[in-house]
Write a protein that holds these residues in place. Structure first.
Motif, short mmCIF file in Angstrom:
data_model
loop_
_atom_site.label_atom_id
_atom_site.label_comp_id
_atom_site.label_asym_id
_atom_site.label_seq_id
_atom_site.Cartn_x
_atom_site.Cartn_y
_atom_site.Cartn_z
N LEU A 121 0.83 -1.21 0.00
CA LEU A 121 0.00 0.00 0.00
C LEU A 121 0.87 1.26 0.00
CD1 LEU A 121 -2.78 -1.04 2.55
CD2 LEU A 121 -3.13 -0.54 0.14
N ILE A 122 1.90 1.23 0.84
CA ILE A 122 2.79 2.41 0.93
C ILE A 122 3.43 2.65 -0.44
CG2 ILE A 122 4.92 3.29 1.98
CD1 ILE A 122 4.08 1.76 4.57
N GLU A 123 3.85 1.57 -1.08
CA GLU A 123 4.49 1.67 -2.39
C GLU A 123 3.49 2.15 -3.45
OE1 GLU A 123 6.48 -1.64 -5.01
OE2 GLU A 123 7.26 -1.63 -2.95
N ASP A 124 2.30 1.56 -3.46
CA ASP A 124 1.33 1.85 -4.53
C ASP A 124 0.60 3.18 -4.34
OD1 ASP A 124 2.00 -0.54 -5.62
OD2 ASP A 124 0.13 -1.59 -5.10
N PHE A 125 0.32 3.56 -3.10
CA PHE A 125 -0.55 4.72 -2.88
C PHE A 125 0.14 5.90 -2.20
CE2 PHE A 125 -3.33 1.10 -3.37
CZ PHE A 125 -4.30 1.57 -4.22
N GLY A 126 1.15 5.62 -1.42
CA GLY A 126 1.89 6.70 -0.76
C GLY A 126 1.06 7.60 0.15
N CYS A 127 0.00 7.06 0.72
CA CYS A 127 -0.85 7.89 1.61
C CYS A 127 -0.28 7.89 3.04
CB CYS A 127 -2.27 7.35 1.63
SG CYS A 127 -3.13 7.60 0.07
N ASP A 128 -0.82 8.80 3.84
CA ASP A 128 -0.38 8.87 5.24
C ASP A 128 -1.20 7.96 6.14
OD1 ASP A 128 1.54 11.13 4.94
OD2 ASP A 128 -0.27 12.15 4.24
N ILE A 129 -2.50 7.83 5.79
CA ILE A 129 -3.42 7.07 6.65
C ILE A 129 -4.23 6.10 5.76
CG2 ILE A 129 -5.40 7.26 8.23
CD1 ILE A 129 -4.47 10.23 8.67
N TYR A 130 -4.40 4.87 6.25
CA TYR A 130 -5.19 3.88 5.51
C TYR A 130 -6.31 3.38 6.41
CZ TYR A 130 -1.14 3.98 2.47
OH TYR A 130 -0.14 4.41 1.64
N LEU A 131 -7.54 3.45 5.91
CA LEU A 131 -8.69 3.00 6.70
C LEU A 131 -9.30 1.75 6.09
CD1 LEU A 131 -10.54 6.41 7.29
CD2 LEU A 131 -8.85 5.31 8.75
N PHE A 132 -9.63 0.79 6.95
CA PHE A 132 -10.24 -0.47 6.51
C PHE A 132 -11.46 -0.78 7.37
CE2 PHE A 132 -5.59 -0.70 6.67
CZ PHE A 132 -5.27 -0.88 5.33
N ALA A 133 -12.24 -1.80 6.88
CA ALA A 133 -13.35 -2.32 7.69
C ALA A 133 -13.39 -3.83 7.43
CB ALA A 133 -14.64 -1.64 7.30
N HIS A 134 -14.53 -4.35 7.07
CA HIS A 134 -14.79 -5.74 6.64
C HIS A 134 -14.58 -6.81 7.71
CE1 HIS A 134 -15.89 -8.81 3.89
NE2 HIS A 134 -14.70 -9.38 3.87
N THR A 135 -13.47 -6.80 8.43
CA THR A 135 -13.23 -7.89 9.37
C THR A 135 -14.03 -7.74 10.67
OG1 THR A 135 -11.44 -6.69 10.45
CG2 THR A 135 -10.82 -8.14 8.61
N HIS A 136 -14.55 -6.56 10.95
CA HIS A 136 -15.22 -6.25 12.23
C HIS A 136 -14.26 -6.42 13.40
CE1 HIS A 136 -19.61 -6.57 10.71
NE2 HIS A 136 -18.80 -6.46 9.69
N ARG A 137 -12.99 -6.34 13.12
CA ARG A 137 -11.97 -6.44 14.18
C ARG A 137 -11.14 -5.16 14.19
NH1 ARG A 137 -11.25 -11.52 16.26
NH2 ARG A 137 -12.54 -13.07 15.20
#
Ligand code: MN
Length: 259
Positions: A121-137
């Motif tokens: 992700l760091i390589e492909d998108f270079g963003c500072d913050i990454y948000l996820f969901a799906h796992t409910h964890r």
């Protein structure tokens, strides 16, 4: 969702799977649409958008999805069709990559130790913050100077606790802060609300599993599908007779009274 209204925030972010396990789907989407454009599709919205219009009909297994498909307003169908599976936004000088599974796939399972994926992700998108969901964890980690966050679920956690969770992200110049919020709910209130719904009348078996999930903090729905898959050897579409029989069997094994 109500408690979200009480927080004093500048904007909202929704990471997908906003609808389908329950009723009032139009109300939920109307509320979200009025709050922000920071919304991505989860696997539930993707499935609804890609529905062929016939394969769910007459199969009990797909009743919950069909119920939502049939009850969504035209406007909301258009809204979910317009949602990307990831979105990059900028707040102050920080870039945030919002997704449900991951920006690669709506069903990706990302955990706090998914370092290989974080590197990519760091390589492909270079963003500072990454948000996820799906796992409910829920998790919140800093890795290689970037932030990786799963805020859990406003509906149900997968950690055995009876909690709704979300988070508040504060960006102040170079400083990033994340507050993870847990909110308890009244099971009895939700149960009564559920049992009075049209959704319960249309999808009684699925509703039973959802209600007990709300009581026990255990994902009976996923567990039942796994039980069924074991029997059908991975054939993910079974006929109603098998579905009914396996449902009764499952409820008995789990000592759950059918409501
Ligand atoms: Mn999901």
């Amino acid at each position: 969702m109500n408690s979200l209204e009480n927080e004093k925030v500048d904007d909202y972010i929704f990471c997908g799977d906003m609808i389908t396990d329950g009723f009032e789907n139009n109300e939920v989407l109307d509320l979200i649409k009025n709050k922000t454009n920071n919304v991505v599709a989860g696997n539930r919205e993707v499935s609804l958008v890609n529905y062929d219009g016939s394969s769910w009909i007459n199969l009990r297994q797909w009743q919950p999805m069909l119920y939502v498909h049939n009850n969504l307003s035209k406007e909301n169908k258009k809204f979910i069709s317009s949602l990307p599976i990831f979105k990059i936004i900028k707040i102050e000088n920080k870039t945030i990559c919002i997704s449900h599974g991951s920006p690669y796939k709506d069903r990706d399972l990302v955990y706090s130790n998914s370092c290989e994926l974080f590197n990519k992700l760091i390589e492909d998108f270079g963003c500072d913050i990454y948000l996820f969901a799906h796992t409910h964890r829920p998790f919140y980690i800093q890795y290689r100077g970037k932030y990786f966050i799963n805020c859990g679920a406003v509906s149900l956690l997968a950690t055995g606790q009876l909690l709704s969770t979300y988070g508040i992200l504060t960006i102040d110049h170079e400083k990033i802060n994340y507050d993870y919020i847990e909110q308890s709910y009244s099971f009895e209130e939700l149960k009564t609300y559920f049992l009075k719904s049209d959704y319960y009348r249309s999808c009684g078996q699925w509703s039973n599993l959802l209600i007990y999930m709300l009581r026990d903090g255990f994902n009976y729905n996923c567990d039942f599908i796994a039980y069924l898959n074991e029997y059908s050897k991975g054939n993910n579409q079974v006929n109603n007779e098998i579905w009914n029989e396996k449902f009764k069997e499952y409820m008995k094994i789990k000592k759950l009274k059918i409501l």
